[in-house]
Design a protein around this motif. Structure first.
Motif, PDB file in Angstrom:
ATOM      1  N   PRO A 134       0.831  -1.206   0.000  1.00 43.94           N
ATOM      2  CA  PRO A 134       0.000   0.000   0.000  1.00 43.94           C
ATOM      3  C   PRO A 134       0.864   1.255   0.000  1.00 43.94           C
ATOM      4  O   PRO A 134       1.912   1.308   0.648  1.00 43.94           O
ATOM      5  CB  PRO A 134      -0.801  -0.140   1.305  1.00 43.94           C
ATOM      6  N   LYS A 135       0.408   2.277  -0.713  1.00 46.17           N
ATOM      7  CA  LYS A 135       1.238   3.467  -0.893  1.00 46.17           C
ATOM      8  C   LYS A 135       1.575   4.146   0.423  1.00 46.17           C
ATOM      9  O   LYS A 135       2.693   4.643   0.605  1.00 46.17           O
ATOM     10  CB  LYS A 135       0.527   4.452  -1.831  1.00 46.17           C
ATOM     11  N   ASN A 136       0.616   4.184   1.360  1.00 48.65           N
ATOM     12  CA  ASN A 136       0.911   4.856   2.624  1.00 48.65           C
ATOM     13  C   ASN A 136       1.971   4.098   3.419  1.00 48.65           C
ATOM     14  O   ASN A 136       2.825   4.699   4.082  1.00 48.65           O
ATOM     15  CB  ASN A 136      -0.362   5.025   3.454  1.00 48.65           C
ATOM     16  N   VAL A 137       1.950   2.766   3.326  1.00 45.42           N
ATOM     17  CA  VAL A 137       2.962   1.958   4.008  1.00 45.42           C
ATOM     18  C   VAL A 137       4.312   2.131   3.322  1.00 45.42           C
ATOM     19  O   VAL A 137       5.351   2.294   3.979  1.00 45.42           O
ATOM     20  CB  VAL A 137       2.550   0.471   4.018  1.00 45.42           C
ATOM     21  N   GLN A 138       4.306   2.095   1.992  1.00 49.82           N
ATOM     22  CA  GLN A 138       5.552   2.254   1.247  1.00 49.82           C
ATOM     23  C   GLN A 138       6.195   3.605   1.531  1.00 49.82           C
ATOM     24  O   GLN A 138       7.426   3.719   1.605  1.00 49.82           O
ATOM     25  CB  GLN A 138       5.288   2.109  -0.253  1.00 49.82           C
ATOM     26  N   LYS A 139       5.376   4.627   1.729  1.00 50.59           N
ATOM     27  CA  LYS A 139       5.901   5.960   2.033  1.00 50.59           C
ATOM     28  C   LYS A 139       6.689   5.940   3.336  1.00 50.59           C
ATOM     29  O   LYS A 139       7.783   6.524   3.426  1.00 50.59           O
ATOM     30  CB  LYS A 139       4.746   6.960   2.124  1.00 50.59           C
ATOM     31  N   GLU A 140       6.156   5.260   4.353  1.00 54.32           N
ATOM     32  CA  GLU A 140       6.856   5.184   5.634  1.00 54.32           C
ATOM     33  C   GLU A 140       8.136   4.355   5.516  1.00 54.32           C
ATOM     34  O   GLU A 140       9.165   4.696   6.108  1.00 54.32           O
ATOM     35  CB  GLU A 140       5.940   4.580   6.704  1.00 54.32           C
ATOM     36  N   LEU A 141       8.085   3.267   4.742  1.00 52.46           N
ATOM     37  CA  LEU A 141       9.279   2.439   4.565  1.00 52.46           C
ATOM     38  C   LEU A 141      10.356   3.191   3.789  1.00 52.46           C
ATOM     39  O   LEU A 141      11.552   3.047   4.077  1.00 52.46           O
ATOM     40  CB  LEU A 141       8.912   1.137   3.854  1.00 52.46           C
ATOM     41  N   PHE A 159       9.702   5.360  11.761  1.00 51.86           N
ATOM     42  CA  PHE A 159       8.949   5.242  10.513  1.00 51.86           C
ATOM     43  C   PHE A 159       8.547   3.789  10.245  1.00 51.86           C
ATOM     44  O   PHE A 159       7.447   3.519   9.749  1.00 51.86           O
ATOM     45  CB  PHE A 159       9.778   5.778   9.348  1.00 51.86           C
ATOM     46  N   THR A 160       9.434   2.854  10.581  1.00 50.21           N
ATOM     47  CA  THR A 160       9.124   1.448  10.322  1.00 50.21           C
ATOM     48  C   THR A 160       7.994   0.960  11.215  1.00 50.21           C
ATOM     49  O   THR A 160       7.101   0.231  10.764  1.00 50.21           O
ATOM     50  CB  THR A 160      10.376   0.582  10.537  1.00 50.21           C
ATOM     51  N   ARG A 161       8.014   1.347  12.474  1.00 51.81           N
ATOM     52  CA  ARG A 161       6.924   0.938  13.371  1.00 51.81           C
ATOM     53  C   ARG A 161       5.597   1.551  12.923  1.00 51.81           C
ATOM     54  O   ARG A 161       4.536   0.937  13.080  1.00 51.81           O
ATOM     55  CB  ARG A 161       7.257   1.331  14.810  1.00 51.81           C
ATOM     56  N   ARG A 162       5.660   2.734  12.358  1.00 46.35           N
ATOM     57  CA  ARG A 162       4.444   3.349  11.835  1.00 46.35           C
ATOM     58  C   ARG A 162       3.904   2.531  10.659  1.00 46.35           C
ATOM     59  O   ARG A 162       2.687   2.339  10.522  1.00 46.35           O
ATOM     60  CB  ARG A 162       4.740   4.782  11.398  1.00 46.35           C
ATOM     61  N   ALA A 163       4.809   2.040   9.806  1.00 39.62           N
ATOM     62  CA  ALA A 163       4.394   1.198   8.681  1.00 39.62           C
ATOM     63  C   ALA A 163       3.752  -0.092   9.178  1.00 39.62           C
ATOM     64  O   ALA A 163       2.758  -0.566   8.617  1.00 39.62           O
ATOM     65  CB  ALA A 163       5.597   0.889   7.791  1.00 39.62           C
ATOM     66  N   ILE A 164       4.301  -0.654  10.250  1.00 39.82           N
ATOM     67  CA  ILE A 164       3.747  -1.891  10.807  1.00 39.82           C
ATOM     68  C   ILE A 164       2.351  -1.648  11.368  1.00 39.82           C
ATOM     69  O   ILE A 164       1.455  -2.491  11.232  1.00 39.82           O
ATOM     70  CB  ILE A 164       4.696  -2.448  11.885  1.00 39.82           C
ATOM     71  N   ASP A 172       7.521  -7.710   5.177  1.00 39.65           N
ATOM     72  CA  ASP A 172       8.698  -6.923   4.814  1.00 39.65           C
ATOM     73  C   ASP A 172       8.904  -5.735   5.745  1.00 39.65           C
ATOM     74  O   ASP A 172      10.039  -5.298   5.964  1.00 39.65           O
ATOM     75  CB  ASP A 172       8.593  -6.454   3.366  1.00 39.65           C
ATOM     76  N   SER A 173       7.823  -5.198   6.311  1.00 42.08           N
ATOM     77  CA  SER A 173       7.971  -4.101   7.270  1.00 42.08           C
ATOM     78  C   SER A 173       8.684  -4.585   8.529  1.00 42.08           C
ATOM     79  O   SER A 173       9.556  -3.899   9.078  1.00 42.08           O
ATOM     80  CB  SER A 173       6.600  -3.524   7.629  1.00 42.08           C
ATOM     81  N   TYR A 174       8.325  -5.780   8.983  1.00 45.94           N
ATOM     82  CA  TYR A 174       9.014  -6.355  10.144  1.00 45.94           C
ATOM     83  C   TYR A 174      10.481  -6.628   9.813  1.00 45.94           C
ATOM     84  O   TYR A 174      11.357  -6.482  10.671  1.00 45.94           O
ATOM     85  CB  TYR A 174       8.328  -7.651  10.571  1.00 45.94           C
ATOM     86  N   HIS A 175      10.732  -7.025   8.575  1.00 42.07           N
ATOM     87  CA  HIS A 175      12.118  -7.280   8.167  1.00 42.07           C
ATOM     88  C   HIS A 175      12.947  -6.007   8.236  1.00 42.07           C
ATOM     89  O   HIS A 175      14.074  -6.008   8.750  1.00 42.07           O
ATOM     90  CB  HIS A 175      12.135  -7.854   6.749  1.00 42.07           C
ATOM     91  N   VAL A 176      12.411  -4.905   7.724  1.00 41.38           N
ATOM     92  CA  VAL A 176      13.139  -3.635   7.779  1.00 41.38           C
ATOM     93  C   VAL A 176      13.410  -3.245   9.227  1.00 41.38           C
ATOM     94  O   VAL A 176      14.518  -2.812   9.578  1.00 41.38           O
ATOM     95  CB  VAL A 176      12.353  -2.527   7.053  1.00 41.38           C
TER      96      VAL A 176
END
Length: 259
Positions: A134-141, A159-164, A172-176
């Motif tokens: 999703p674009k909003n998640v990708q923006k945070e990543l 930023f990564t926790r916000r994406a999660i 992939d968010s957890y991976h980052v």
């Protein structure tokens, strides 16, 4: 033992077996990254076979190849850094994309378009992440990765926790986040996040390499082997798959003992 250490010993020099194994595996897991991707036609998204793909670093050609029948390409054994992928195919505009490769392999999607007319605008090439996240998640990543390049780990974690929070099922968010925690030296937390990434849908098999690094640190050879084997299952043609196979199943040219 993961590898036959005699295969890696230098003539006239002896090594401690455990130390050499650790050195070999750490080199295997940390020294190289890769760039993988696919070339497609814009609009119908069909793959482009036999397109010429060139890899440059600081405008200097590093490697080149042609896409396979599925339009895919792969450059492996690359030191971390900034690269440019350039694609050329007869009848289409030349396409180029900058790629920053850090601690994990990168996936890219490059679209080719027919030469534009005065009434057409050429859309930029985009990452495969844009199609799958999703674009909003990708923006945070994306924000997190920028902070990671600056080694600003606290902001990257934020930023990564916000994406999660936005997409709790995106592995992939957890991976980052696991990579960020690893770089901060918070290894137990990094392992927990990497395991969560592994339990969820994820696109990049490098989560297994991160877990392998963690298990290498604490000497858990069984878990190390398991993660390397999992990497091979998810990425049989990955940038370092051949080297992992060699480490897991080394060739031995020694004759069988006589009976």
């Amino acid at each position: 033992m993961i590898a036959n250490l005699d295969l890696f010993a230098e003539p006239g020099r002896s090594y401690d077996g455990g130390m050499l194994t650790s050195f070999l595996m750490m080199t295997l897991l940390t020294q190289f990254v890769g760039i993988e991707g696919q070339v497609r036609i814009a609009g119908n998204r069909g793959p482009v076979r036999f397109a010429r793909v060139e890899l440059l670093r600081s405008t200097i050609p590093v490697d080149q190849q042609y896409t396979d029948f599925d339009g895919r390409f792969r450059f492996g054994f690359l030191p971390p850094g900034q690269y440019m992928v350039v694609v050329e195919y007869q009848g289409y505009d030349r396409a180029a994309q900058d790629v920053d490769v850090m601690t994990q392999s990168e996936l890219v999607m490059i679209e080719l378009r027919a030469p534009r007319t005065s009434s057409q605008r050429l859309a930029p090439t985009v990452s495969v992440d844009e199609y799958l996240t999703p674009k909003n998640v990708q923006k945070e990543l994306d924000r997190a990765r920028k902070e990671m390049k600056r080694k600003r780990w606290v902001k990257a974690e934020e930023f990564t926790r916000r994406a999660i929070e936005m997409a709790p099922d995106d592995g992939d968010s957890y991976h980052v986040l696991a990579v960020v925690l690893f770089e901060e030296g918070r290894f137990d937390e990094a392992e927990a996040m990497a395991l969560k990434a592994n339990d969820r849908p994820h696109r990049i098999a490098d989560v297994h390499l991160l877990l392998a690094k963690l298990y290498l640190r604490n000497g858990n050879s069984a878990a190390l082997r398991e993660q390397l084997e999992s990497y091979l299952k998810e990425a049989p043609n990955g940038p370092i798959s051949d080297r992992i196979r060699q480490a897991l199943n080394p060739r031995t040219d020694q004759p069988s003992p006589r009976r």
